[in-house]
Enzyme design. Sequence first.
Site, PDB file in Angstrom:
ATOM      1  N   LYS A   1       0.778  -1.282   0.195  1.00 50.38           N
ATOM      2  CA  LYS A   1      -0.024  -0.066  -0.047  1.00 50.38           C
ATOM      3  C   LYS A   1       0.729   1.136   0.106  1.00 50.38           C
ATOM      4  O   LYS A   1       1.956   1.229   0.498  1.00 50.38           O
ATOM      5  CB  LYS A   1      -0.805  -0.136   1.194  1.00 50.38           C
ATOM      6  CG  LYS A   1      -0.058   0.237   2.459  1.00 50.38           C
ATOM      7  CD  LYS A   1      -1.053  -0.297   3.582  1.00 50.38           C
ATOM      8  CE  LYS A   1      -0.191  -0.056   5.050  1.00 50.38           C
ATOM      9  NZ  LYS A   1      -1.182  -0.828   5.971  1.00 50.38           N
TER      10      LYS A   1
ATOM     11  N   TYR B   1      13.978  31.815   5.837  1.00 55.67           N
ATOM     12  CA  TYR B   1      12.874  32.180   6.425  1.00 55.67           C
ATOM     13  C   TYR B   1      12.917  32.679   7.862  1.00 55.67           C
ATOM     14  O   TYR B   1      13.171  31.674   8.686  1.00 55.67           O
ATOM     15  CB  TYR B   1      11.793  31.437   5.984  1.00 55.67           C
ATOM     16  CG  TYR B   1      11.387  31.349   4.388  1.00 55.67           C
ATOM     17  CD1 TYR B   1      11.374  32.692   3.510  1.00 55.67           C
ATOM     18  CD2 TYR B   1      11.179  30.572   3.807  1.00 55.67           C
ATOM     19  CE1 TYR B   1      11.253  32.538   2.304  1.00 55.67           C
ATOM     20  CE2 TYR B   1      10.979  30.144   2.334  1.00 55.67           C
ATOM     21  CZ  TYR B   1      10.938  31.354   1.694  1.00 55.67           C
ATOM     22  OH  TYR B   1      10.789  31.306   0.327  1.00 55.67           O
TER      23      TYR B   1
HETATM   24  C1  LIG Z   1      -0.376  -1.595   6.846  1.00 57.22           C
HETATM   25  C2  LIG Z   1      -0.870  -2.900   7.231  1.00 57.22           C
HETATM   26  C3  LIG Z   1      -0.036  -4.051   7.803  1.00 57.22           C
HETATM   27  C4  LIG Z   1       1.441  -4.049   7.531  1.00 57.22           C
HETATM   28  O1  LIG Z   1       1.965  -3.320   8.902  1.00 57.22           O
HETATM   29  P1  LIG Z   1       3.500  -3.165   8.929  1.00 57.22           P
HETATM   30  O2  LIG Z   1       3.671  -2.984  10.364  1.00 57.22           O
HETATM   31  O3  LIG Z   1       4.024  -2.576   7.982  1.00 57.22           O
HETATM   32  O4  LIG Z   1       4.036  -4.605   8.772  1.00 57.22           O
HETATM   33  C5  LIG Z   1      -0.570  -5.329   8.057  1.00 57.22           C
HETATM   34  N1  LIG Z   1      -2.062  -5.314   7.837  1.00 57.22           N
HETATM   35  C6  LIG Z   1      -2.765  -4.373   8.030  1.00 57.22           C
HETATM   36  C7  LIG Z   1      -4.227  -4.347   8.252  1.00 57.22           C
HETATM   37  C8  LIG Z   1      -2.272  -3.009   7.644  1.00 57.22           C
HETATM   38  O5  LIG Z   1      -3.037  -1.870   7.466  1.00 57.22           O
END
Ligand SMILES: *Cc1c(COP(=O)(O)O)cnc(C)c1O
Length: 367
Positions: A37, A263
Amino acid sequence: MTIKETQLIIDLKALETNFKTIKNQIKSTTKIMGVVKAFAYGTDSVVVAHKLVDLGVSYLAVAYTEEGVRLRNSGIQIPILVFYPQLEELSSLVEYHLMPSVYSFNFLIGLNSLLKDSTVIDFPIHLKINTGLNRLGFDLDELDEIYEEIANSQHIKLAGVFSHLAASGTASQVDFTKQQIAKYKQAQAFFIEKFGQGFLSHLCNSSGIFNYPEAEFDMVRAGIALYGYGNNAAENEQLIPISNLKTVIAQLRTIQKGESVGYERMFIAEKETVIASLPLGYIDGIARQFGNGKADVLVNGKKAPIVGHVCMDIVMIDVTDINCQEGDHVIIFGREHSVLEFDKYQQTIPYEIITRISQRVTRVIEQ
Ligand SMILES: *Cc1c(COP(=O)(O)O)cnc(C)c1O
């Protein structure tokens, strides 16, 4: 590699090493879901997804439907779970063979009524159970009702049951995590009794993989560990960052005692000082909170602090004690200078820093 601009170098060898480290943590029969993702945690989801398929993941996961469509359009054929689909996207999920995480009755009933008059049968879904994160998912007292809804439909097939741990990397939350595991097991047992063993059970994220081997079930969901970070020092030690954000010195300038930088004149030189200006800024993911001495970058092997405010497109650093020239490389963070060294006061977590590298930054794939 010589670079002339800000680049994110994505190290696929490091990805492979991290994948193998994860694989060595789990039983040979446990499947791995690669979580890609958010542009594969700020890298490049298409490139990373294809590499993970080559390495042998069984599943991929994205947050939103559009991210899954993108992977399908790039030729990915293995199952893809969409963690946070919206009702409006149901037809895309079906068209692109994306498995939704079904987390509410609103979604489940919507899905059933969409499929009711269709020729689709056994559309696979993963049920999301809330065991304590209190974000998305069904509660344990809703299982009977879910069962009725699924059992009464020929259009839906239960492909998975999962939950998400709230604090799998936090040493002080072992008791809470064990309660989550116990609640998850209750839900799993319920669905095994109703439907048999034909669905995948999964609970662990990256830290869960390292810290709760008893909770492996059929599959683990690896995200941050693939990208080279964990949630504590022991996890970090075993992993190699794959995101290497590099840039070059655009200009060097020597200023005198009393002169200011940037700035609002936030930095005032206490002595003759050499300032290097770098061509990246907050738009590229260097949040303003890292200005005024709150982060270090690496110039020719030495740490240089950010001085003054971070600007939209430029960051200034203090290189008074570093031998360097215009055009020299600067490592913002990466394998040689981890996000934890960049964010030296640990103002945030590696997840946030690596995922925020904007799409403006050129991606370079290192095989
Ligand atoms: C993002 C996510 C993961 C991965 O988690 P990590 O801590 O990055 O390994 C697993 N399960 C769900 C439901 C997530 O949203």
